[in-house]
Design a protein around this motif. Structure first.
Motif, mmCIF file in Angstrom:
data_model
loop_
_atom_site.group_PDB
_atom_site.id
_atom_site.type_symbol
_atom_site.label_atom_id
_atom_site.label_comp_id
_atom_site.label_asym_id
_atom_site.label_seq_id
_atom_site.Cartn_x
_atom_site.Cartn_y
_atom_site.Cartn_z
ATOM 1 N N ILE A 129 1.883 -1.360 0.118
ATOM 2 C CA ILE A 129 0.600 -1.463 0.818
ATOM 3 C C ILE A 129 -0.274 -2.526 0.156
ATOM 4 N N ALA A 130 -0.316 -2.515 -1.184
ATOM 5 C CA ALA A 130 -1.129 -3.499 -1.906
ATOM 6 C C ALA A 130 -0.627 -4.917 -1.629
ATOM 7 N N THR A 131 0.696 -5.094 -1.627
ATOM 8 C CA THR A 131 1.288 -6.400 -1.345
ATOM 9 C C THR A 131 0.967 -6.842 0.075
ATOM 10 N N ARG A 132 1.116 -5.902 1.031
ATOM 11 C CA ARG A 132 0.835 -6.226 2.439
ATOM 12 C C ARG A 132 -0.630 -6.647 2.602
ATOM 13 N N ALA A 133 -1.540 -5.931 1.929
ATOM 14 C CA ALA A 133 -2.969 -6.258 2.023
ATOM 15 C C ALA A 133 -3.235 -7.636 1.423
ATOM 16 N N ARG A 134 -2.629 -7.910 0.260
ATOM 17 C CA ARG A 134 -2.836 -9.198 -0.403
ATOM 18 C C ARG A 134 -2.298 -10.347 0.447
ATOM 19 N N GLU A 135 -1.094 -10.175 1.012
ATOM 20 C CA GLU A 135 -0.502 -11.235 1.833
ATOM 21 C C GLU A 135 -1.329 -11.478 3.098
ATOM 22 N N THR A 136 -1.869 -10.412 3.663
ATOM 23 C CA THR A 136 -2.714 -10.540 4.856
ATOM 24 C C THR A 136 -3.973 -11.330 4.522
ATOM 25 N N GLN A 137 -4.574 -11.008 3.374
ATOM 26 C CA GLN A 137 -5.784 -11.721 2.924
ATOM 27 C C GLN A 137 -5.482 -13.195 2.679
ATOM 28 N N ASN A 191 -5.987 -0.804 2.797
ATOM 29 C CA ASN A 191 -6.759 -0.815 1.562
ATOM 30 C C ASN A 191 -6.137 0.238 0.643
ATOM 31 N N PRO A 192 -5.700 -0.156 -0.586
ATOM 32 C CA PRO A 192 -5.018 0.801 -1.457
ATOM 33 C C PRO A 192 -5.805 2.090 -1.726
ATOM 34 N N GLU A 193 -7.119 2.005 -1.833
ATOM 35 C CA GLU A 193 -7.907 3.226 -2.088
ATOM 36 C C GLU A 193 -7.913 4.139 -0.866
ATOM 37 N N THR A 227 -6.155 7.983 -0.439
ATOM 38 C CA THR A 227 -6.846 9.132 0.149
ATOM 39 C C THR A 227 -6.003 9.729 1.276
ATOM 40 N N ARG A 228 -5.455 8.868 2.140
ATOM 41 C CA ARG A 228 -4.615 9.350 3.238
ATOM 42 C C ARG A 228 -3.348 10.020 2.707
ATOM 43 N N LEU A 229 -2.805 9.480 1.631
ATOM 44 C CA LEU A 229 -1.601 10.051 1.033
ATOM 45 C C LEU A 229 -1.887 11.442 0.470
ATOM 46 N N GLU A 230 -3.029 11.596 -0.194
ATOM 47 C CA GLU A 230 -3.416 12.909 -0.736
ATOM 48 C C GLU A 230 -3.610 13.922 0.385
ATOM 49 N N ALA A 231 -4.275 13.501 1.459
ATOM 50 C CA ALA A 231 -4.487 14.391 2.609
ATOM 51 C C ALA A 231 -3.142 14.806 3.202
#
Length: 195
Positions: free
Chosen positions: A124-132, A143-145, A149-153
């Motif tokens: 996810i972090a890589t995908r976000a960085r490449e998109t940016q 967004n990793p944060e 949160t979604r993963l915890e839920a």
């Protein structure tokens, strides 16, 4: 072929559901889409859902199961369907199972995409960085944060579904860490055995 796809956000359920839907000619059903359609069509269940939403309340499990019940009566679902994103809790699963049994349309299989959470977060972090880096807007859930949160839920609410469906004998695990085409091959091999 009537099935549910389980797995945390980012596990590849969306990608695989498109491939399953294409191969088996069955619809991928999103409860959010079904809810909006029922409200727009002003079906009896849609009117109940609208009343709940207008009051600022959550739409009850009973209403959501009613919307699923109505939707699977449509012609494109005659050969089955894929549910992704519902049920989210064991109570919803039990209500869904009961409704499907009453229609004589029990589930055929529940596929759970098993993934390594650490690698998923890295993806996810890589995908976000490449998109940016491409100058494109980053999806809110990339967004990793937000993703954590979604993963915890998911772990709190939805992960117990694995045990529920394991006990019914319907659960089949899929290695979601393989390359996309290898995951598809594994999914189709499982589906050929249960169909």
């Amino acid at each position: 072929m009537r099935m549910i796809l389980l797995g945390p956000p980012g596990a590849g359920k969306g990608t695989q559901s498109v491939r399953i839907a294409d191969r088996y000619k069955i619809p991928q059903l999103s409860t959010g889409d079904m809810l909006r359609a029922a409200v727009a069509a002003q079906t009896p269940v849609g009117l109940q859902a609208k009343a709940a939403m207008d009051a600022g309340a959550l739409v009850s499990d009973e209403i959501v199961v009613g919307i699923v019940a109505d939707r699977i009566e449509e012609p494109d679902a005659a050969n089955g369907f894929i549910l992704d994103g519902f049920p989210r809790t064991v109570a919803q699963a039990e209500a869904l199972d009961s409704m499907l049994r009453s229609k004589g349309q029990p589930l055929d299989v529940v596929l759970e995409f098993v993934v390594d959470e650490g690698i998923l977060l890295d993806r996810i972090a890589t995908r976000a960085r490449e998109t940016q880096e491409r100058g494109e807007p980053v999806r809110k859930d990339d967004n990793p944060e937000v993703f954590k949160t979604r993963l915890e839920a998911y772990k709190e609410q939805t992960a117990p579904l694995s045990d529920h469906y394991r006990e019914t004998g319907l659960l089949r695990e899929v290695d979601g860490m393989k390359p996309i085409d290898a995951v598809t091959a594994e999914v189709f091999a499982i589906l050929e055995k249960v169909s």
